[in-house]
Design an enzyme around this catalytic site. Structure first.
Site, PDB file in Angstrom:
ATOM      1  N   GLY A  54      -7.820   1.459  -7.397  1.00  0.00           N
ATOM      2  CA  GLY A  54      -8.751   2.659  -7.630  1.00  0.00           C
ATOM      3  C   GLY A  54      -9.285   2.433  -9.080  1.00  0.00           C
ATOM      4  O   GLY A  54      -8.973   1.530  -9.701  1.00  0.00           O
ATOM      5  N   HIS A  62     -34.051  -9.269  21.684  1.00  0.00           N
ATOM      6  CA  HIS A  62     -32.965  -9.951  22.576  1.00  0.00           C
ATOM      7  C   HIS A  62     -32.890 -11.337  22.283  1.00  0.00           C
ATOM      8  O   HIS A  62     -34.063 -11.913  22.367  1.00  0.00           O
ATOM      9  CB  HIS A  62     -33.150  -9.661  23.982  1.00  0.00           C
ATOM     10  CG  HIS A  62     -32.201 -10.303  24.905  1.00  0.00           C
ATOM     11  ND1 HIS A  62     -30.867  -9.867  25.053  1.00  0.00           N
ATOM     12  CD2 HIS A  62     -32.248 -11.462  25.619  1.00  0.00           C
ATOM     13  CE1 HIS A  62     -30.082 -10.937  25.929  1.00  0.00           C
ATOM     14  NE2 HIS A  62     -31.016 -11.759  26.106  1.00  0.00           N
ATOM     15  N   GLU A  82       0.676  -1.201  -0.003  1.00  0.00           N
ATOM     16  CA  GLU A  82      -0.008  -0.103  -0.058  1.00  0.00           C
ATOM     17  C   GLU A  82       0.882   1.128  -0.206  1.00  0.00           C
ATOM     18  O   GLU A  82       2.053   1.393   0.771  1.00  0.00           O
ATOM     19  CB  GLU A  82      -0.735  -0.098   1.284  1.00  0.00           C
ATOM     20  CG  GLU A  82      -1.612   1.193   1.673  1.00  0.00           C
ATOM     21  CD  GLU A  82      -2.492   1.837   0.595  1.00  0.00           C
ATOM     22  OE1 GLU A  82      -3.439   1.252  -0.182  1.00  0.00           O
ATOM     23  OE2 GLU A  82      -2.391   3.233   0.310  1.00  0.00           O
TER      24      GLU A  82
END
Ligand code: FAD
Ligand code: NAI
Length: 483
Positions: free
Chosen positions: A289, A462, A220
């Site tokens: 990209g 729940h 990166e």
């Protein structure tokens, strides 16, 4: 005589096909031009664009298969389920993915038929305007059976999408060096997988192949990991991906020479921390990209304006500089997300029909379908800080949630940011199992201008993961009940 339509959409991806269907629903005569056959076995034009054919849908199919493989190998044992010799059959996994894609793309054909949207196979190009009608050429690729015709429309919606950005000196062949299309069609698990770009595709597809057994190295350029996400989420994700899952992610990297070896391998030279390194791999994914796609659209023929980044310039309601020409989806500014393009398509057709089309860009959700999933809507904490907004935070770990414990997956948290004065929810950030589904509650709440108190006063079933959202809202007011 030329065929005439009220609305003509160029591009049959999520932005385009949704616009074409909505236009027809609104009683307008509607047509959609699509050029790509993608991998259709009969060579027919395929609707659905990047998303259905080489994006969202196939990637999520592979993420699901690989996650089950991972669980069978590592998580079943805690439930007392023992499996020996778990194997992955890549061909079956890919066939399943292709079937899902085929089912959905032909489903859109069916929707076109049902809604009486005319599909015009071929490449669309602006050629001119005659009184109130834009003239568009629809041309088949050279050598194809589809000829060329001029069609006319009062309104044109450009939805030509985007294509992967490639890097100079790195020749993508979609066999060894792949963009998204090739990376979704490997025929075997590569022993060593290199990925350039630790963005959404790099992390999702890196995860797929890591789970299936590849040694994955991600390179990166930026020094920060997941810079667009809330930094608390990015920090947690970094910890899980690198330490627990073993993704080898290198930040602040400068890519140098990339060369193909004789045995079908690839070598990537790169610099990091003033040192030079070499990565040898069997496959390389380039995911740095995407670029807006307007090639051959004939923008110059009619003066359709692009911005400095090659996107079609539009106002806040997707109007271009030309009367009755609109543009939506990846080809215009904004996040390159399927749901954003679809909403723009709906907004534009409703505006054309004289209705009050609308999209709230502040509440477009983001999801990264790794495990744990990452999802958010609204502002990050770092954005609020830089804008000088006074905020309160409620953050609840899934470790305090009974359902998460029962599921054996307690990684992550829900973090809610609310305005300190008005209590209006400004952002919600989730990392954890099912974050993609949980974020929808936050989107609805923010779209209705809800406060954290509103969520705190809503009864949540729940035991569910959604109780973490409830508790995060309570925690904004420092009154969490279960943490
Ligand atoms: P596209 O989907 O790119 O479609 C444009 C279409 O127009 C194409 O079919 C093209 O052939 C056609 N076309 C172009 N020019 C012409 C012309 N002149 N004439 C005729 N036809 C033309 N987004 C999400 O929201 N969620 C996800 O999980 C997700 N996952 C992704 C995974 C991957 C690997 C990739 C690459 C992308 C992913 N995306 C995801 C992004 C999503 O695919 C895009 O945002 C979305 O497809 C954009 O839709 P669009 O209609 O603007 O363009
Ligand atoms: P991205 O923008 O998410 O990530 C690209 C990464 O490459 C960035 O981190 C960037 O810093 C890095 N990079 C750029 N140039 C580089 C270089 N020369 N060397 C090393 N690193 C470099 O783009 P990505 O992953 O290609 O995906 C494209 C788009 O597709 C996304 O932005 C998103 O809009 C869409 N998408 C959405 C998904 C989802 O919603 N879950 C999934 C996949 C894609």
């Amino acid at each position: 005589m030329a065929k005439k339509f009220d609305v003509l959409v160029i591009g049959g991806g999520p932005g385009g096909y949704v616009a074409a269907i909505r236009a027809a629903q609104l009683g307008l005569s509607s047509a959609c031009i699509e050029a790509q056959a993608y991998a259709d076995p009969k060579g027919e034009v395929r609707l659905g664009g990047t998303c259905l054919n080489v994006g969202c849908i196939p990637s999520k199919a592979l993420l699901q298969s690989s996650e089950l493989f991972e669980q069978a190998n590592h998580s079943f044992v805690m439930h007392g389920i023992g499996l020996d010799n778990v194997k992955i059959d890549v061909a079956t996994m890919m066939r399943r993915k292709d079937n899902i894609v085929g089912q959905l793309t032909s489903g859109i054909r069916g929707l076109f038929k049902k809604n009486k949207v005319v599909l015009l196979p071929g490449h669309g190009k602006f050629v001119g305007r005659d009184e109130d009608y834009w003239q568009i050429e629809v041309a088949g690729a050279s050598g194809s059976k589809i000829g060329s015709e001029i069609v006319e429309a009062r309104h044109v919606i450009v939805a030509t999408g985007s294509v992967p950005r490639h890097l100079p000196g790195i020749p993508v062949d979609n066999k060894v060096i792949c963009d998204n299309a090739g990376a979704l069609a490997f025929d075997a698990v590569p022993k060593r997988l290199g990925v350039i770009g630790a963005g959404v595709i790099g992390l999702e597809l890196g995860s797929v192949w890591k789970r299936l057994g590849s040694e994955v190295t991600i390179l990166e350029a930026l020094p920060d990991f997941l810079a667009a996400a809330d930094q608390a989420v990015a920090k947690e994700a970094w910890k899980v991906f690198t330490q627990r899952q073993g993704l080898n992610i290198n930040l602040g990297v400068k890519i140098g020479k990339v060369s193909l070896g004789r045995r079908g391998t690839v070598t990537v030279e790169y610099e990091a921390n003033d040192e030079t390194y070499t990565l040898e791999c069997d496959k390389l994914i380039v995911s740095v990209g995407r670029l807006p796609y307007t090639e051959g659209l004939g923008c110059d023929n009619v003066g359709l304006q692009l911005d400095e980044r090659g996107r079609i310039a539009v106002d806040g309601q997707c109007r271009t500089n030309l009367e009755n020409v609109w543009a939506v989806g990846d080809v215009v500014p904004g996040p390159m997300l399927a749901h954003k393009g679809m909403e723009e398509g709906v907004m534009v057709t409703e505006l054309i029909a004289g209705q009050a089309g609308h999209i709230d860009y502040n509440t477009v959700p983001w999801v990264i379908y790794t495990h744990p999933e990452i999802a958010w809507v609204g502002k990050t904490e770092q954005q609020l800080k830089s804008e000088g907004v006074d905020y309160r935070i409620g953050q609840i770990p899934f470790a305090a949630n009974g359902r998460a414990l029962g599921q054996g997956d307690t990684t992550g948290f829900v973090k809610m940011l609310a305005d300190a004065k008005t209590d209006r929810i400004l952002g919600v950030h989730i990392i954890g199992n099912n974050a993609s589904e949980l974020v929808a509650e936050a989107v609805v709440a923010m779209d209705f201008g809800a406060s954290s108190e509103d969520i705190a006063r809503i009864c949540h079933a729940h035991p569910t993961l959604s109780e973490a959202m409830h508790e995060a809202a309570l925690a904004v007011d420092k009154r969490s009940l279960h943490f």
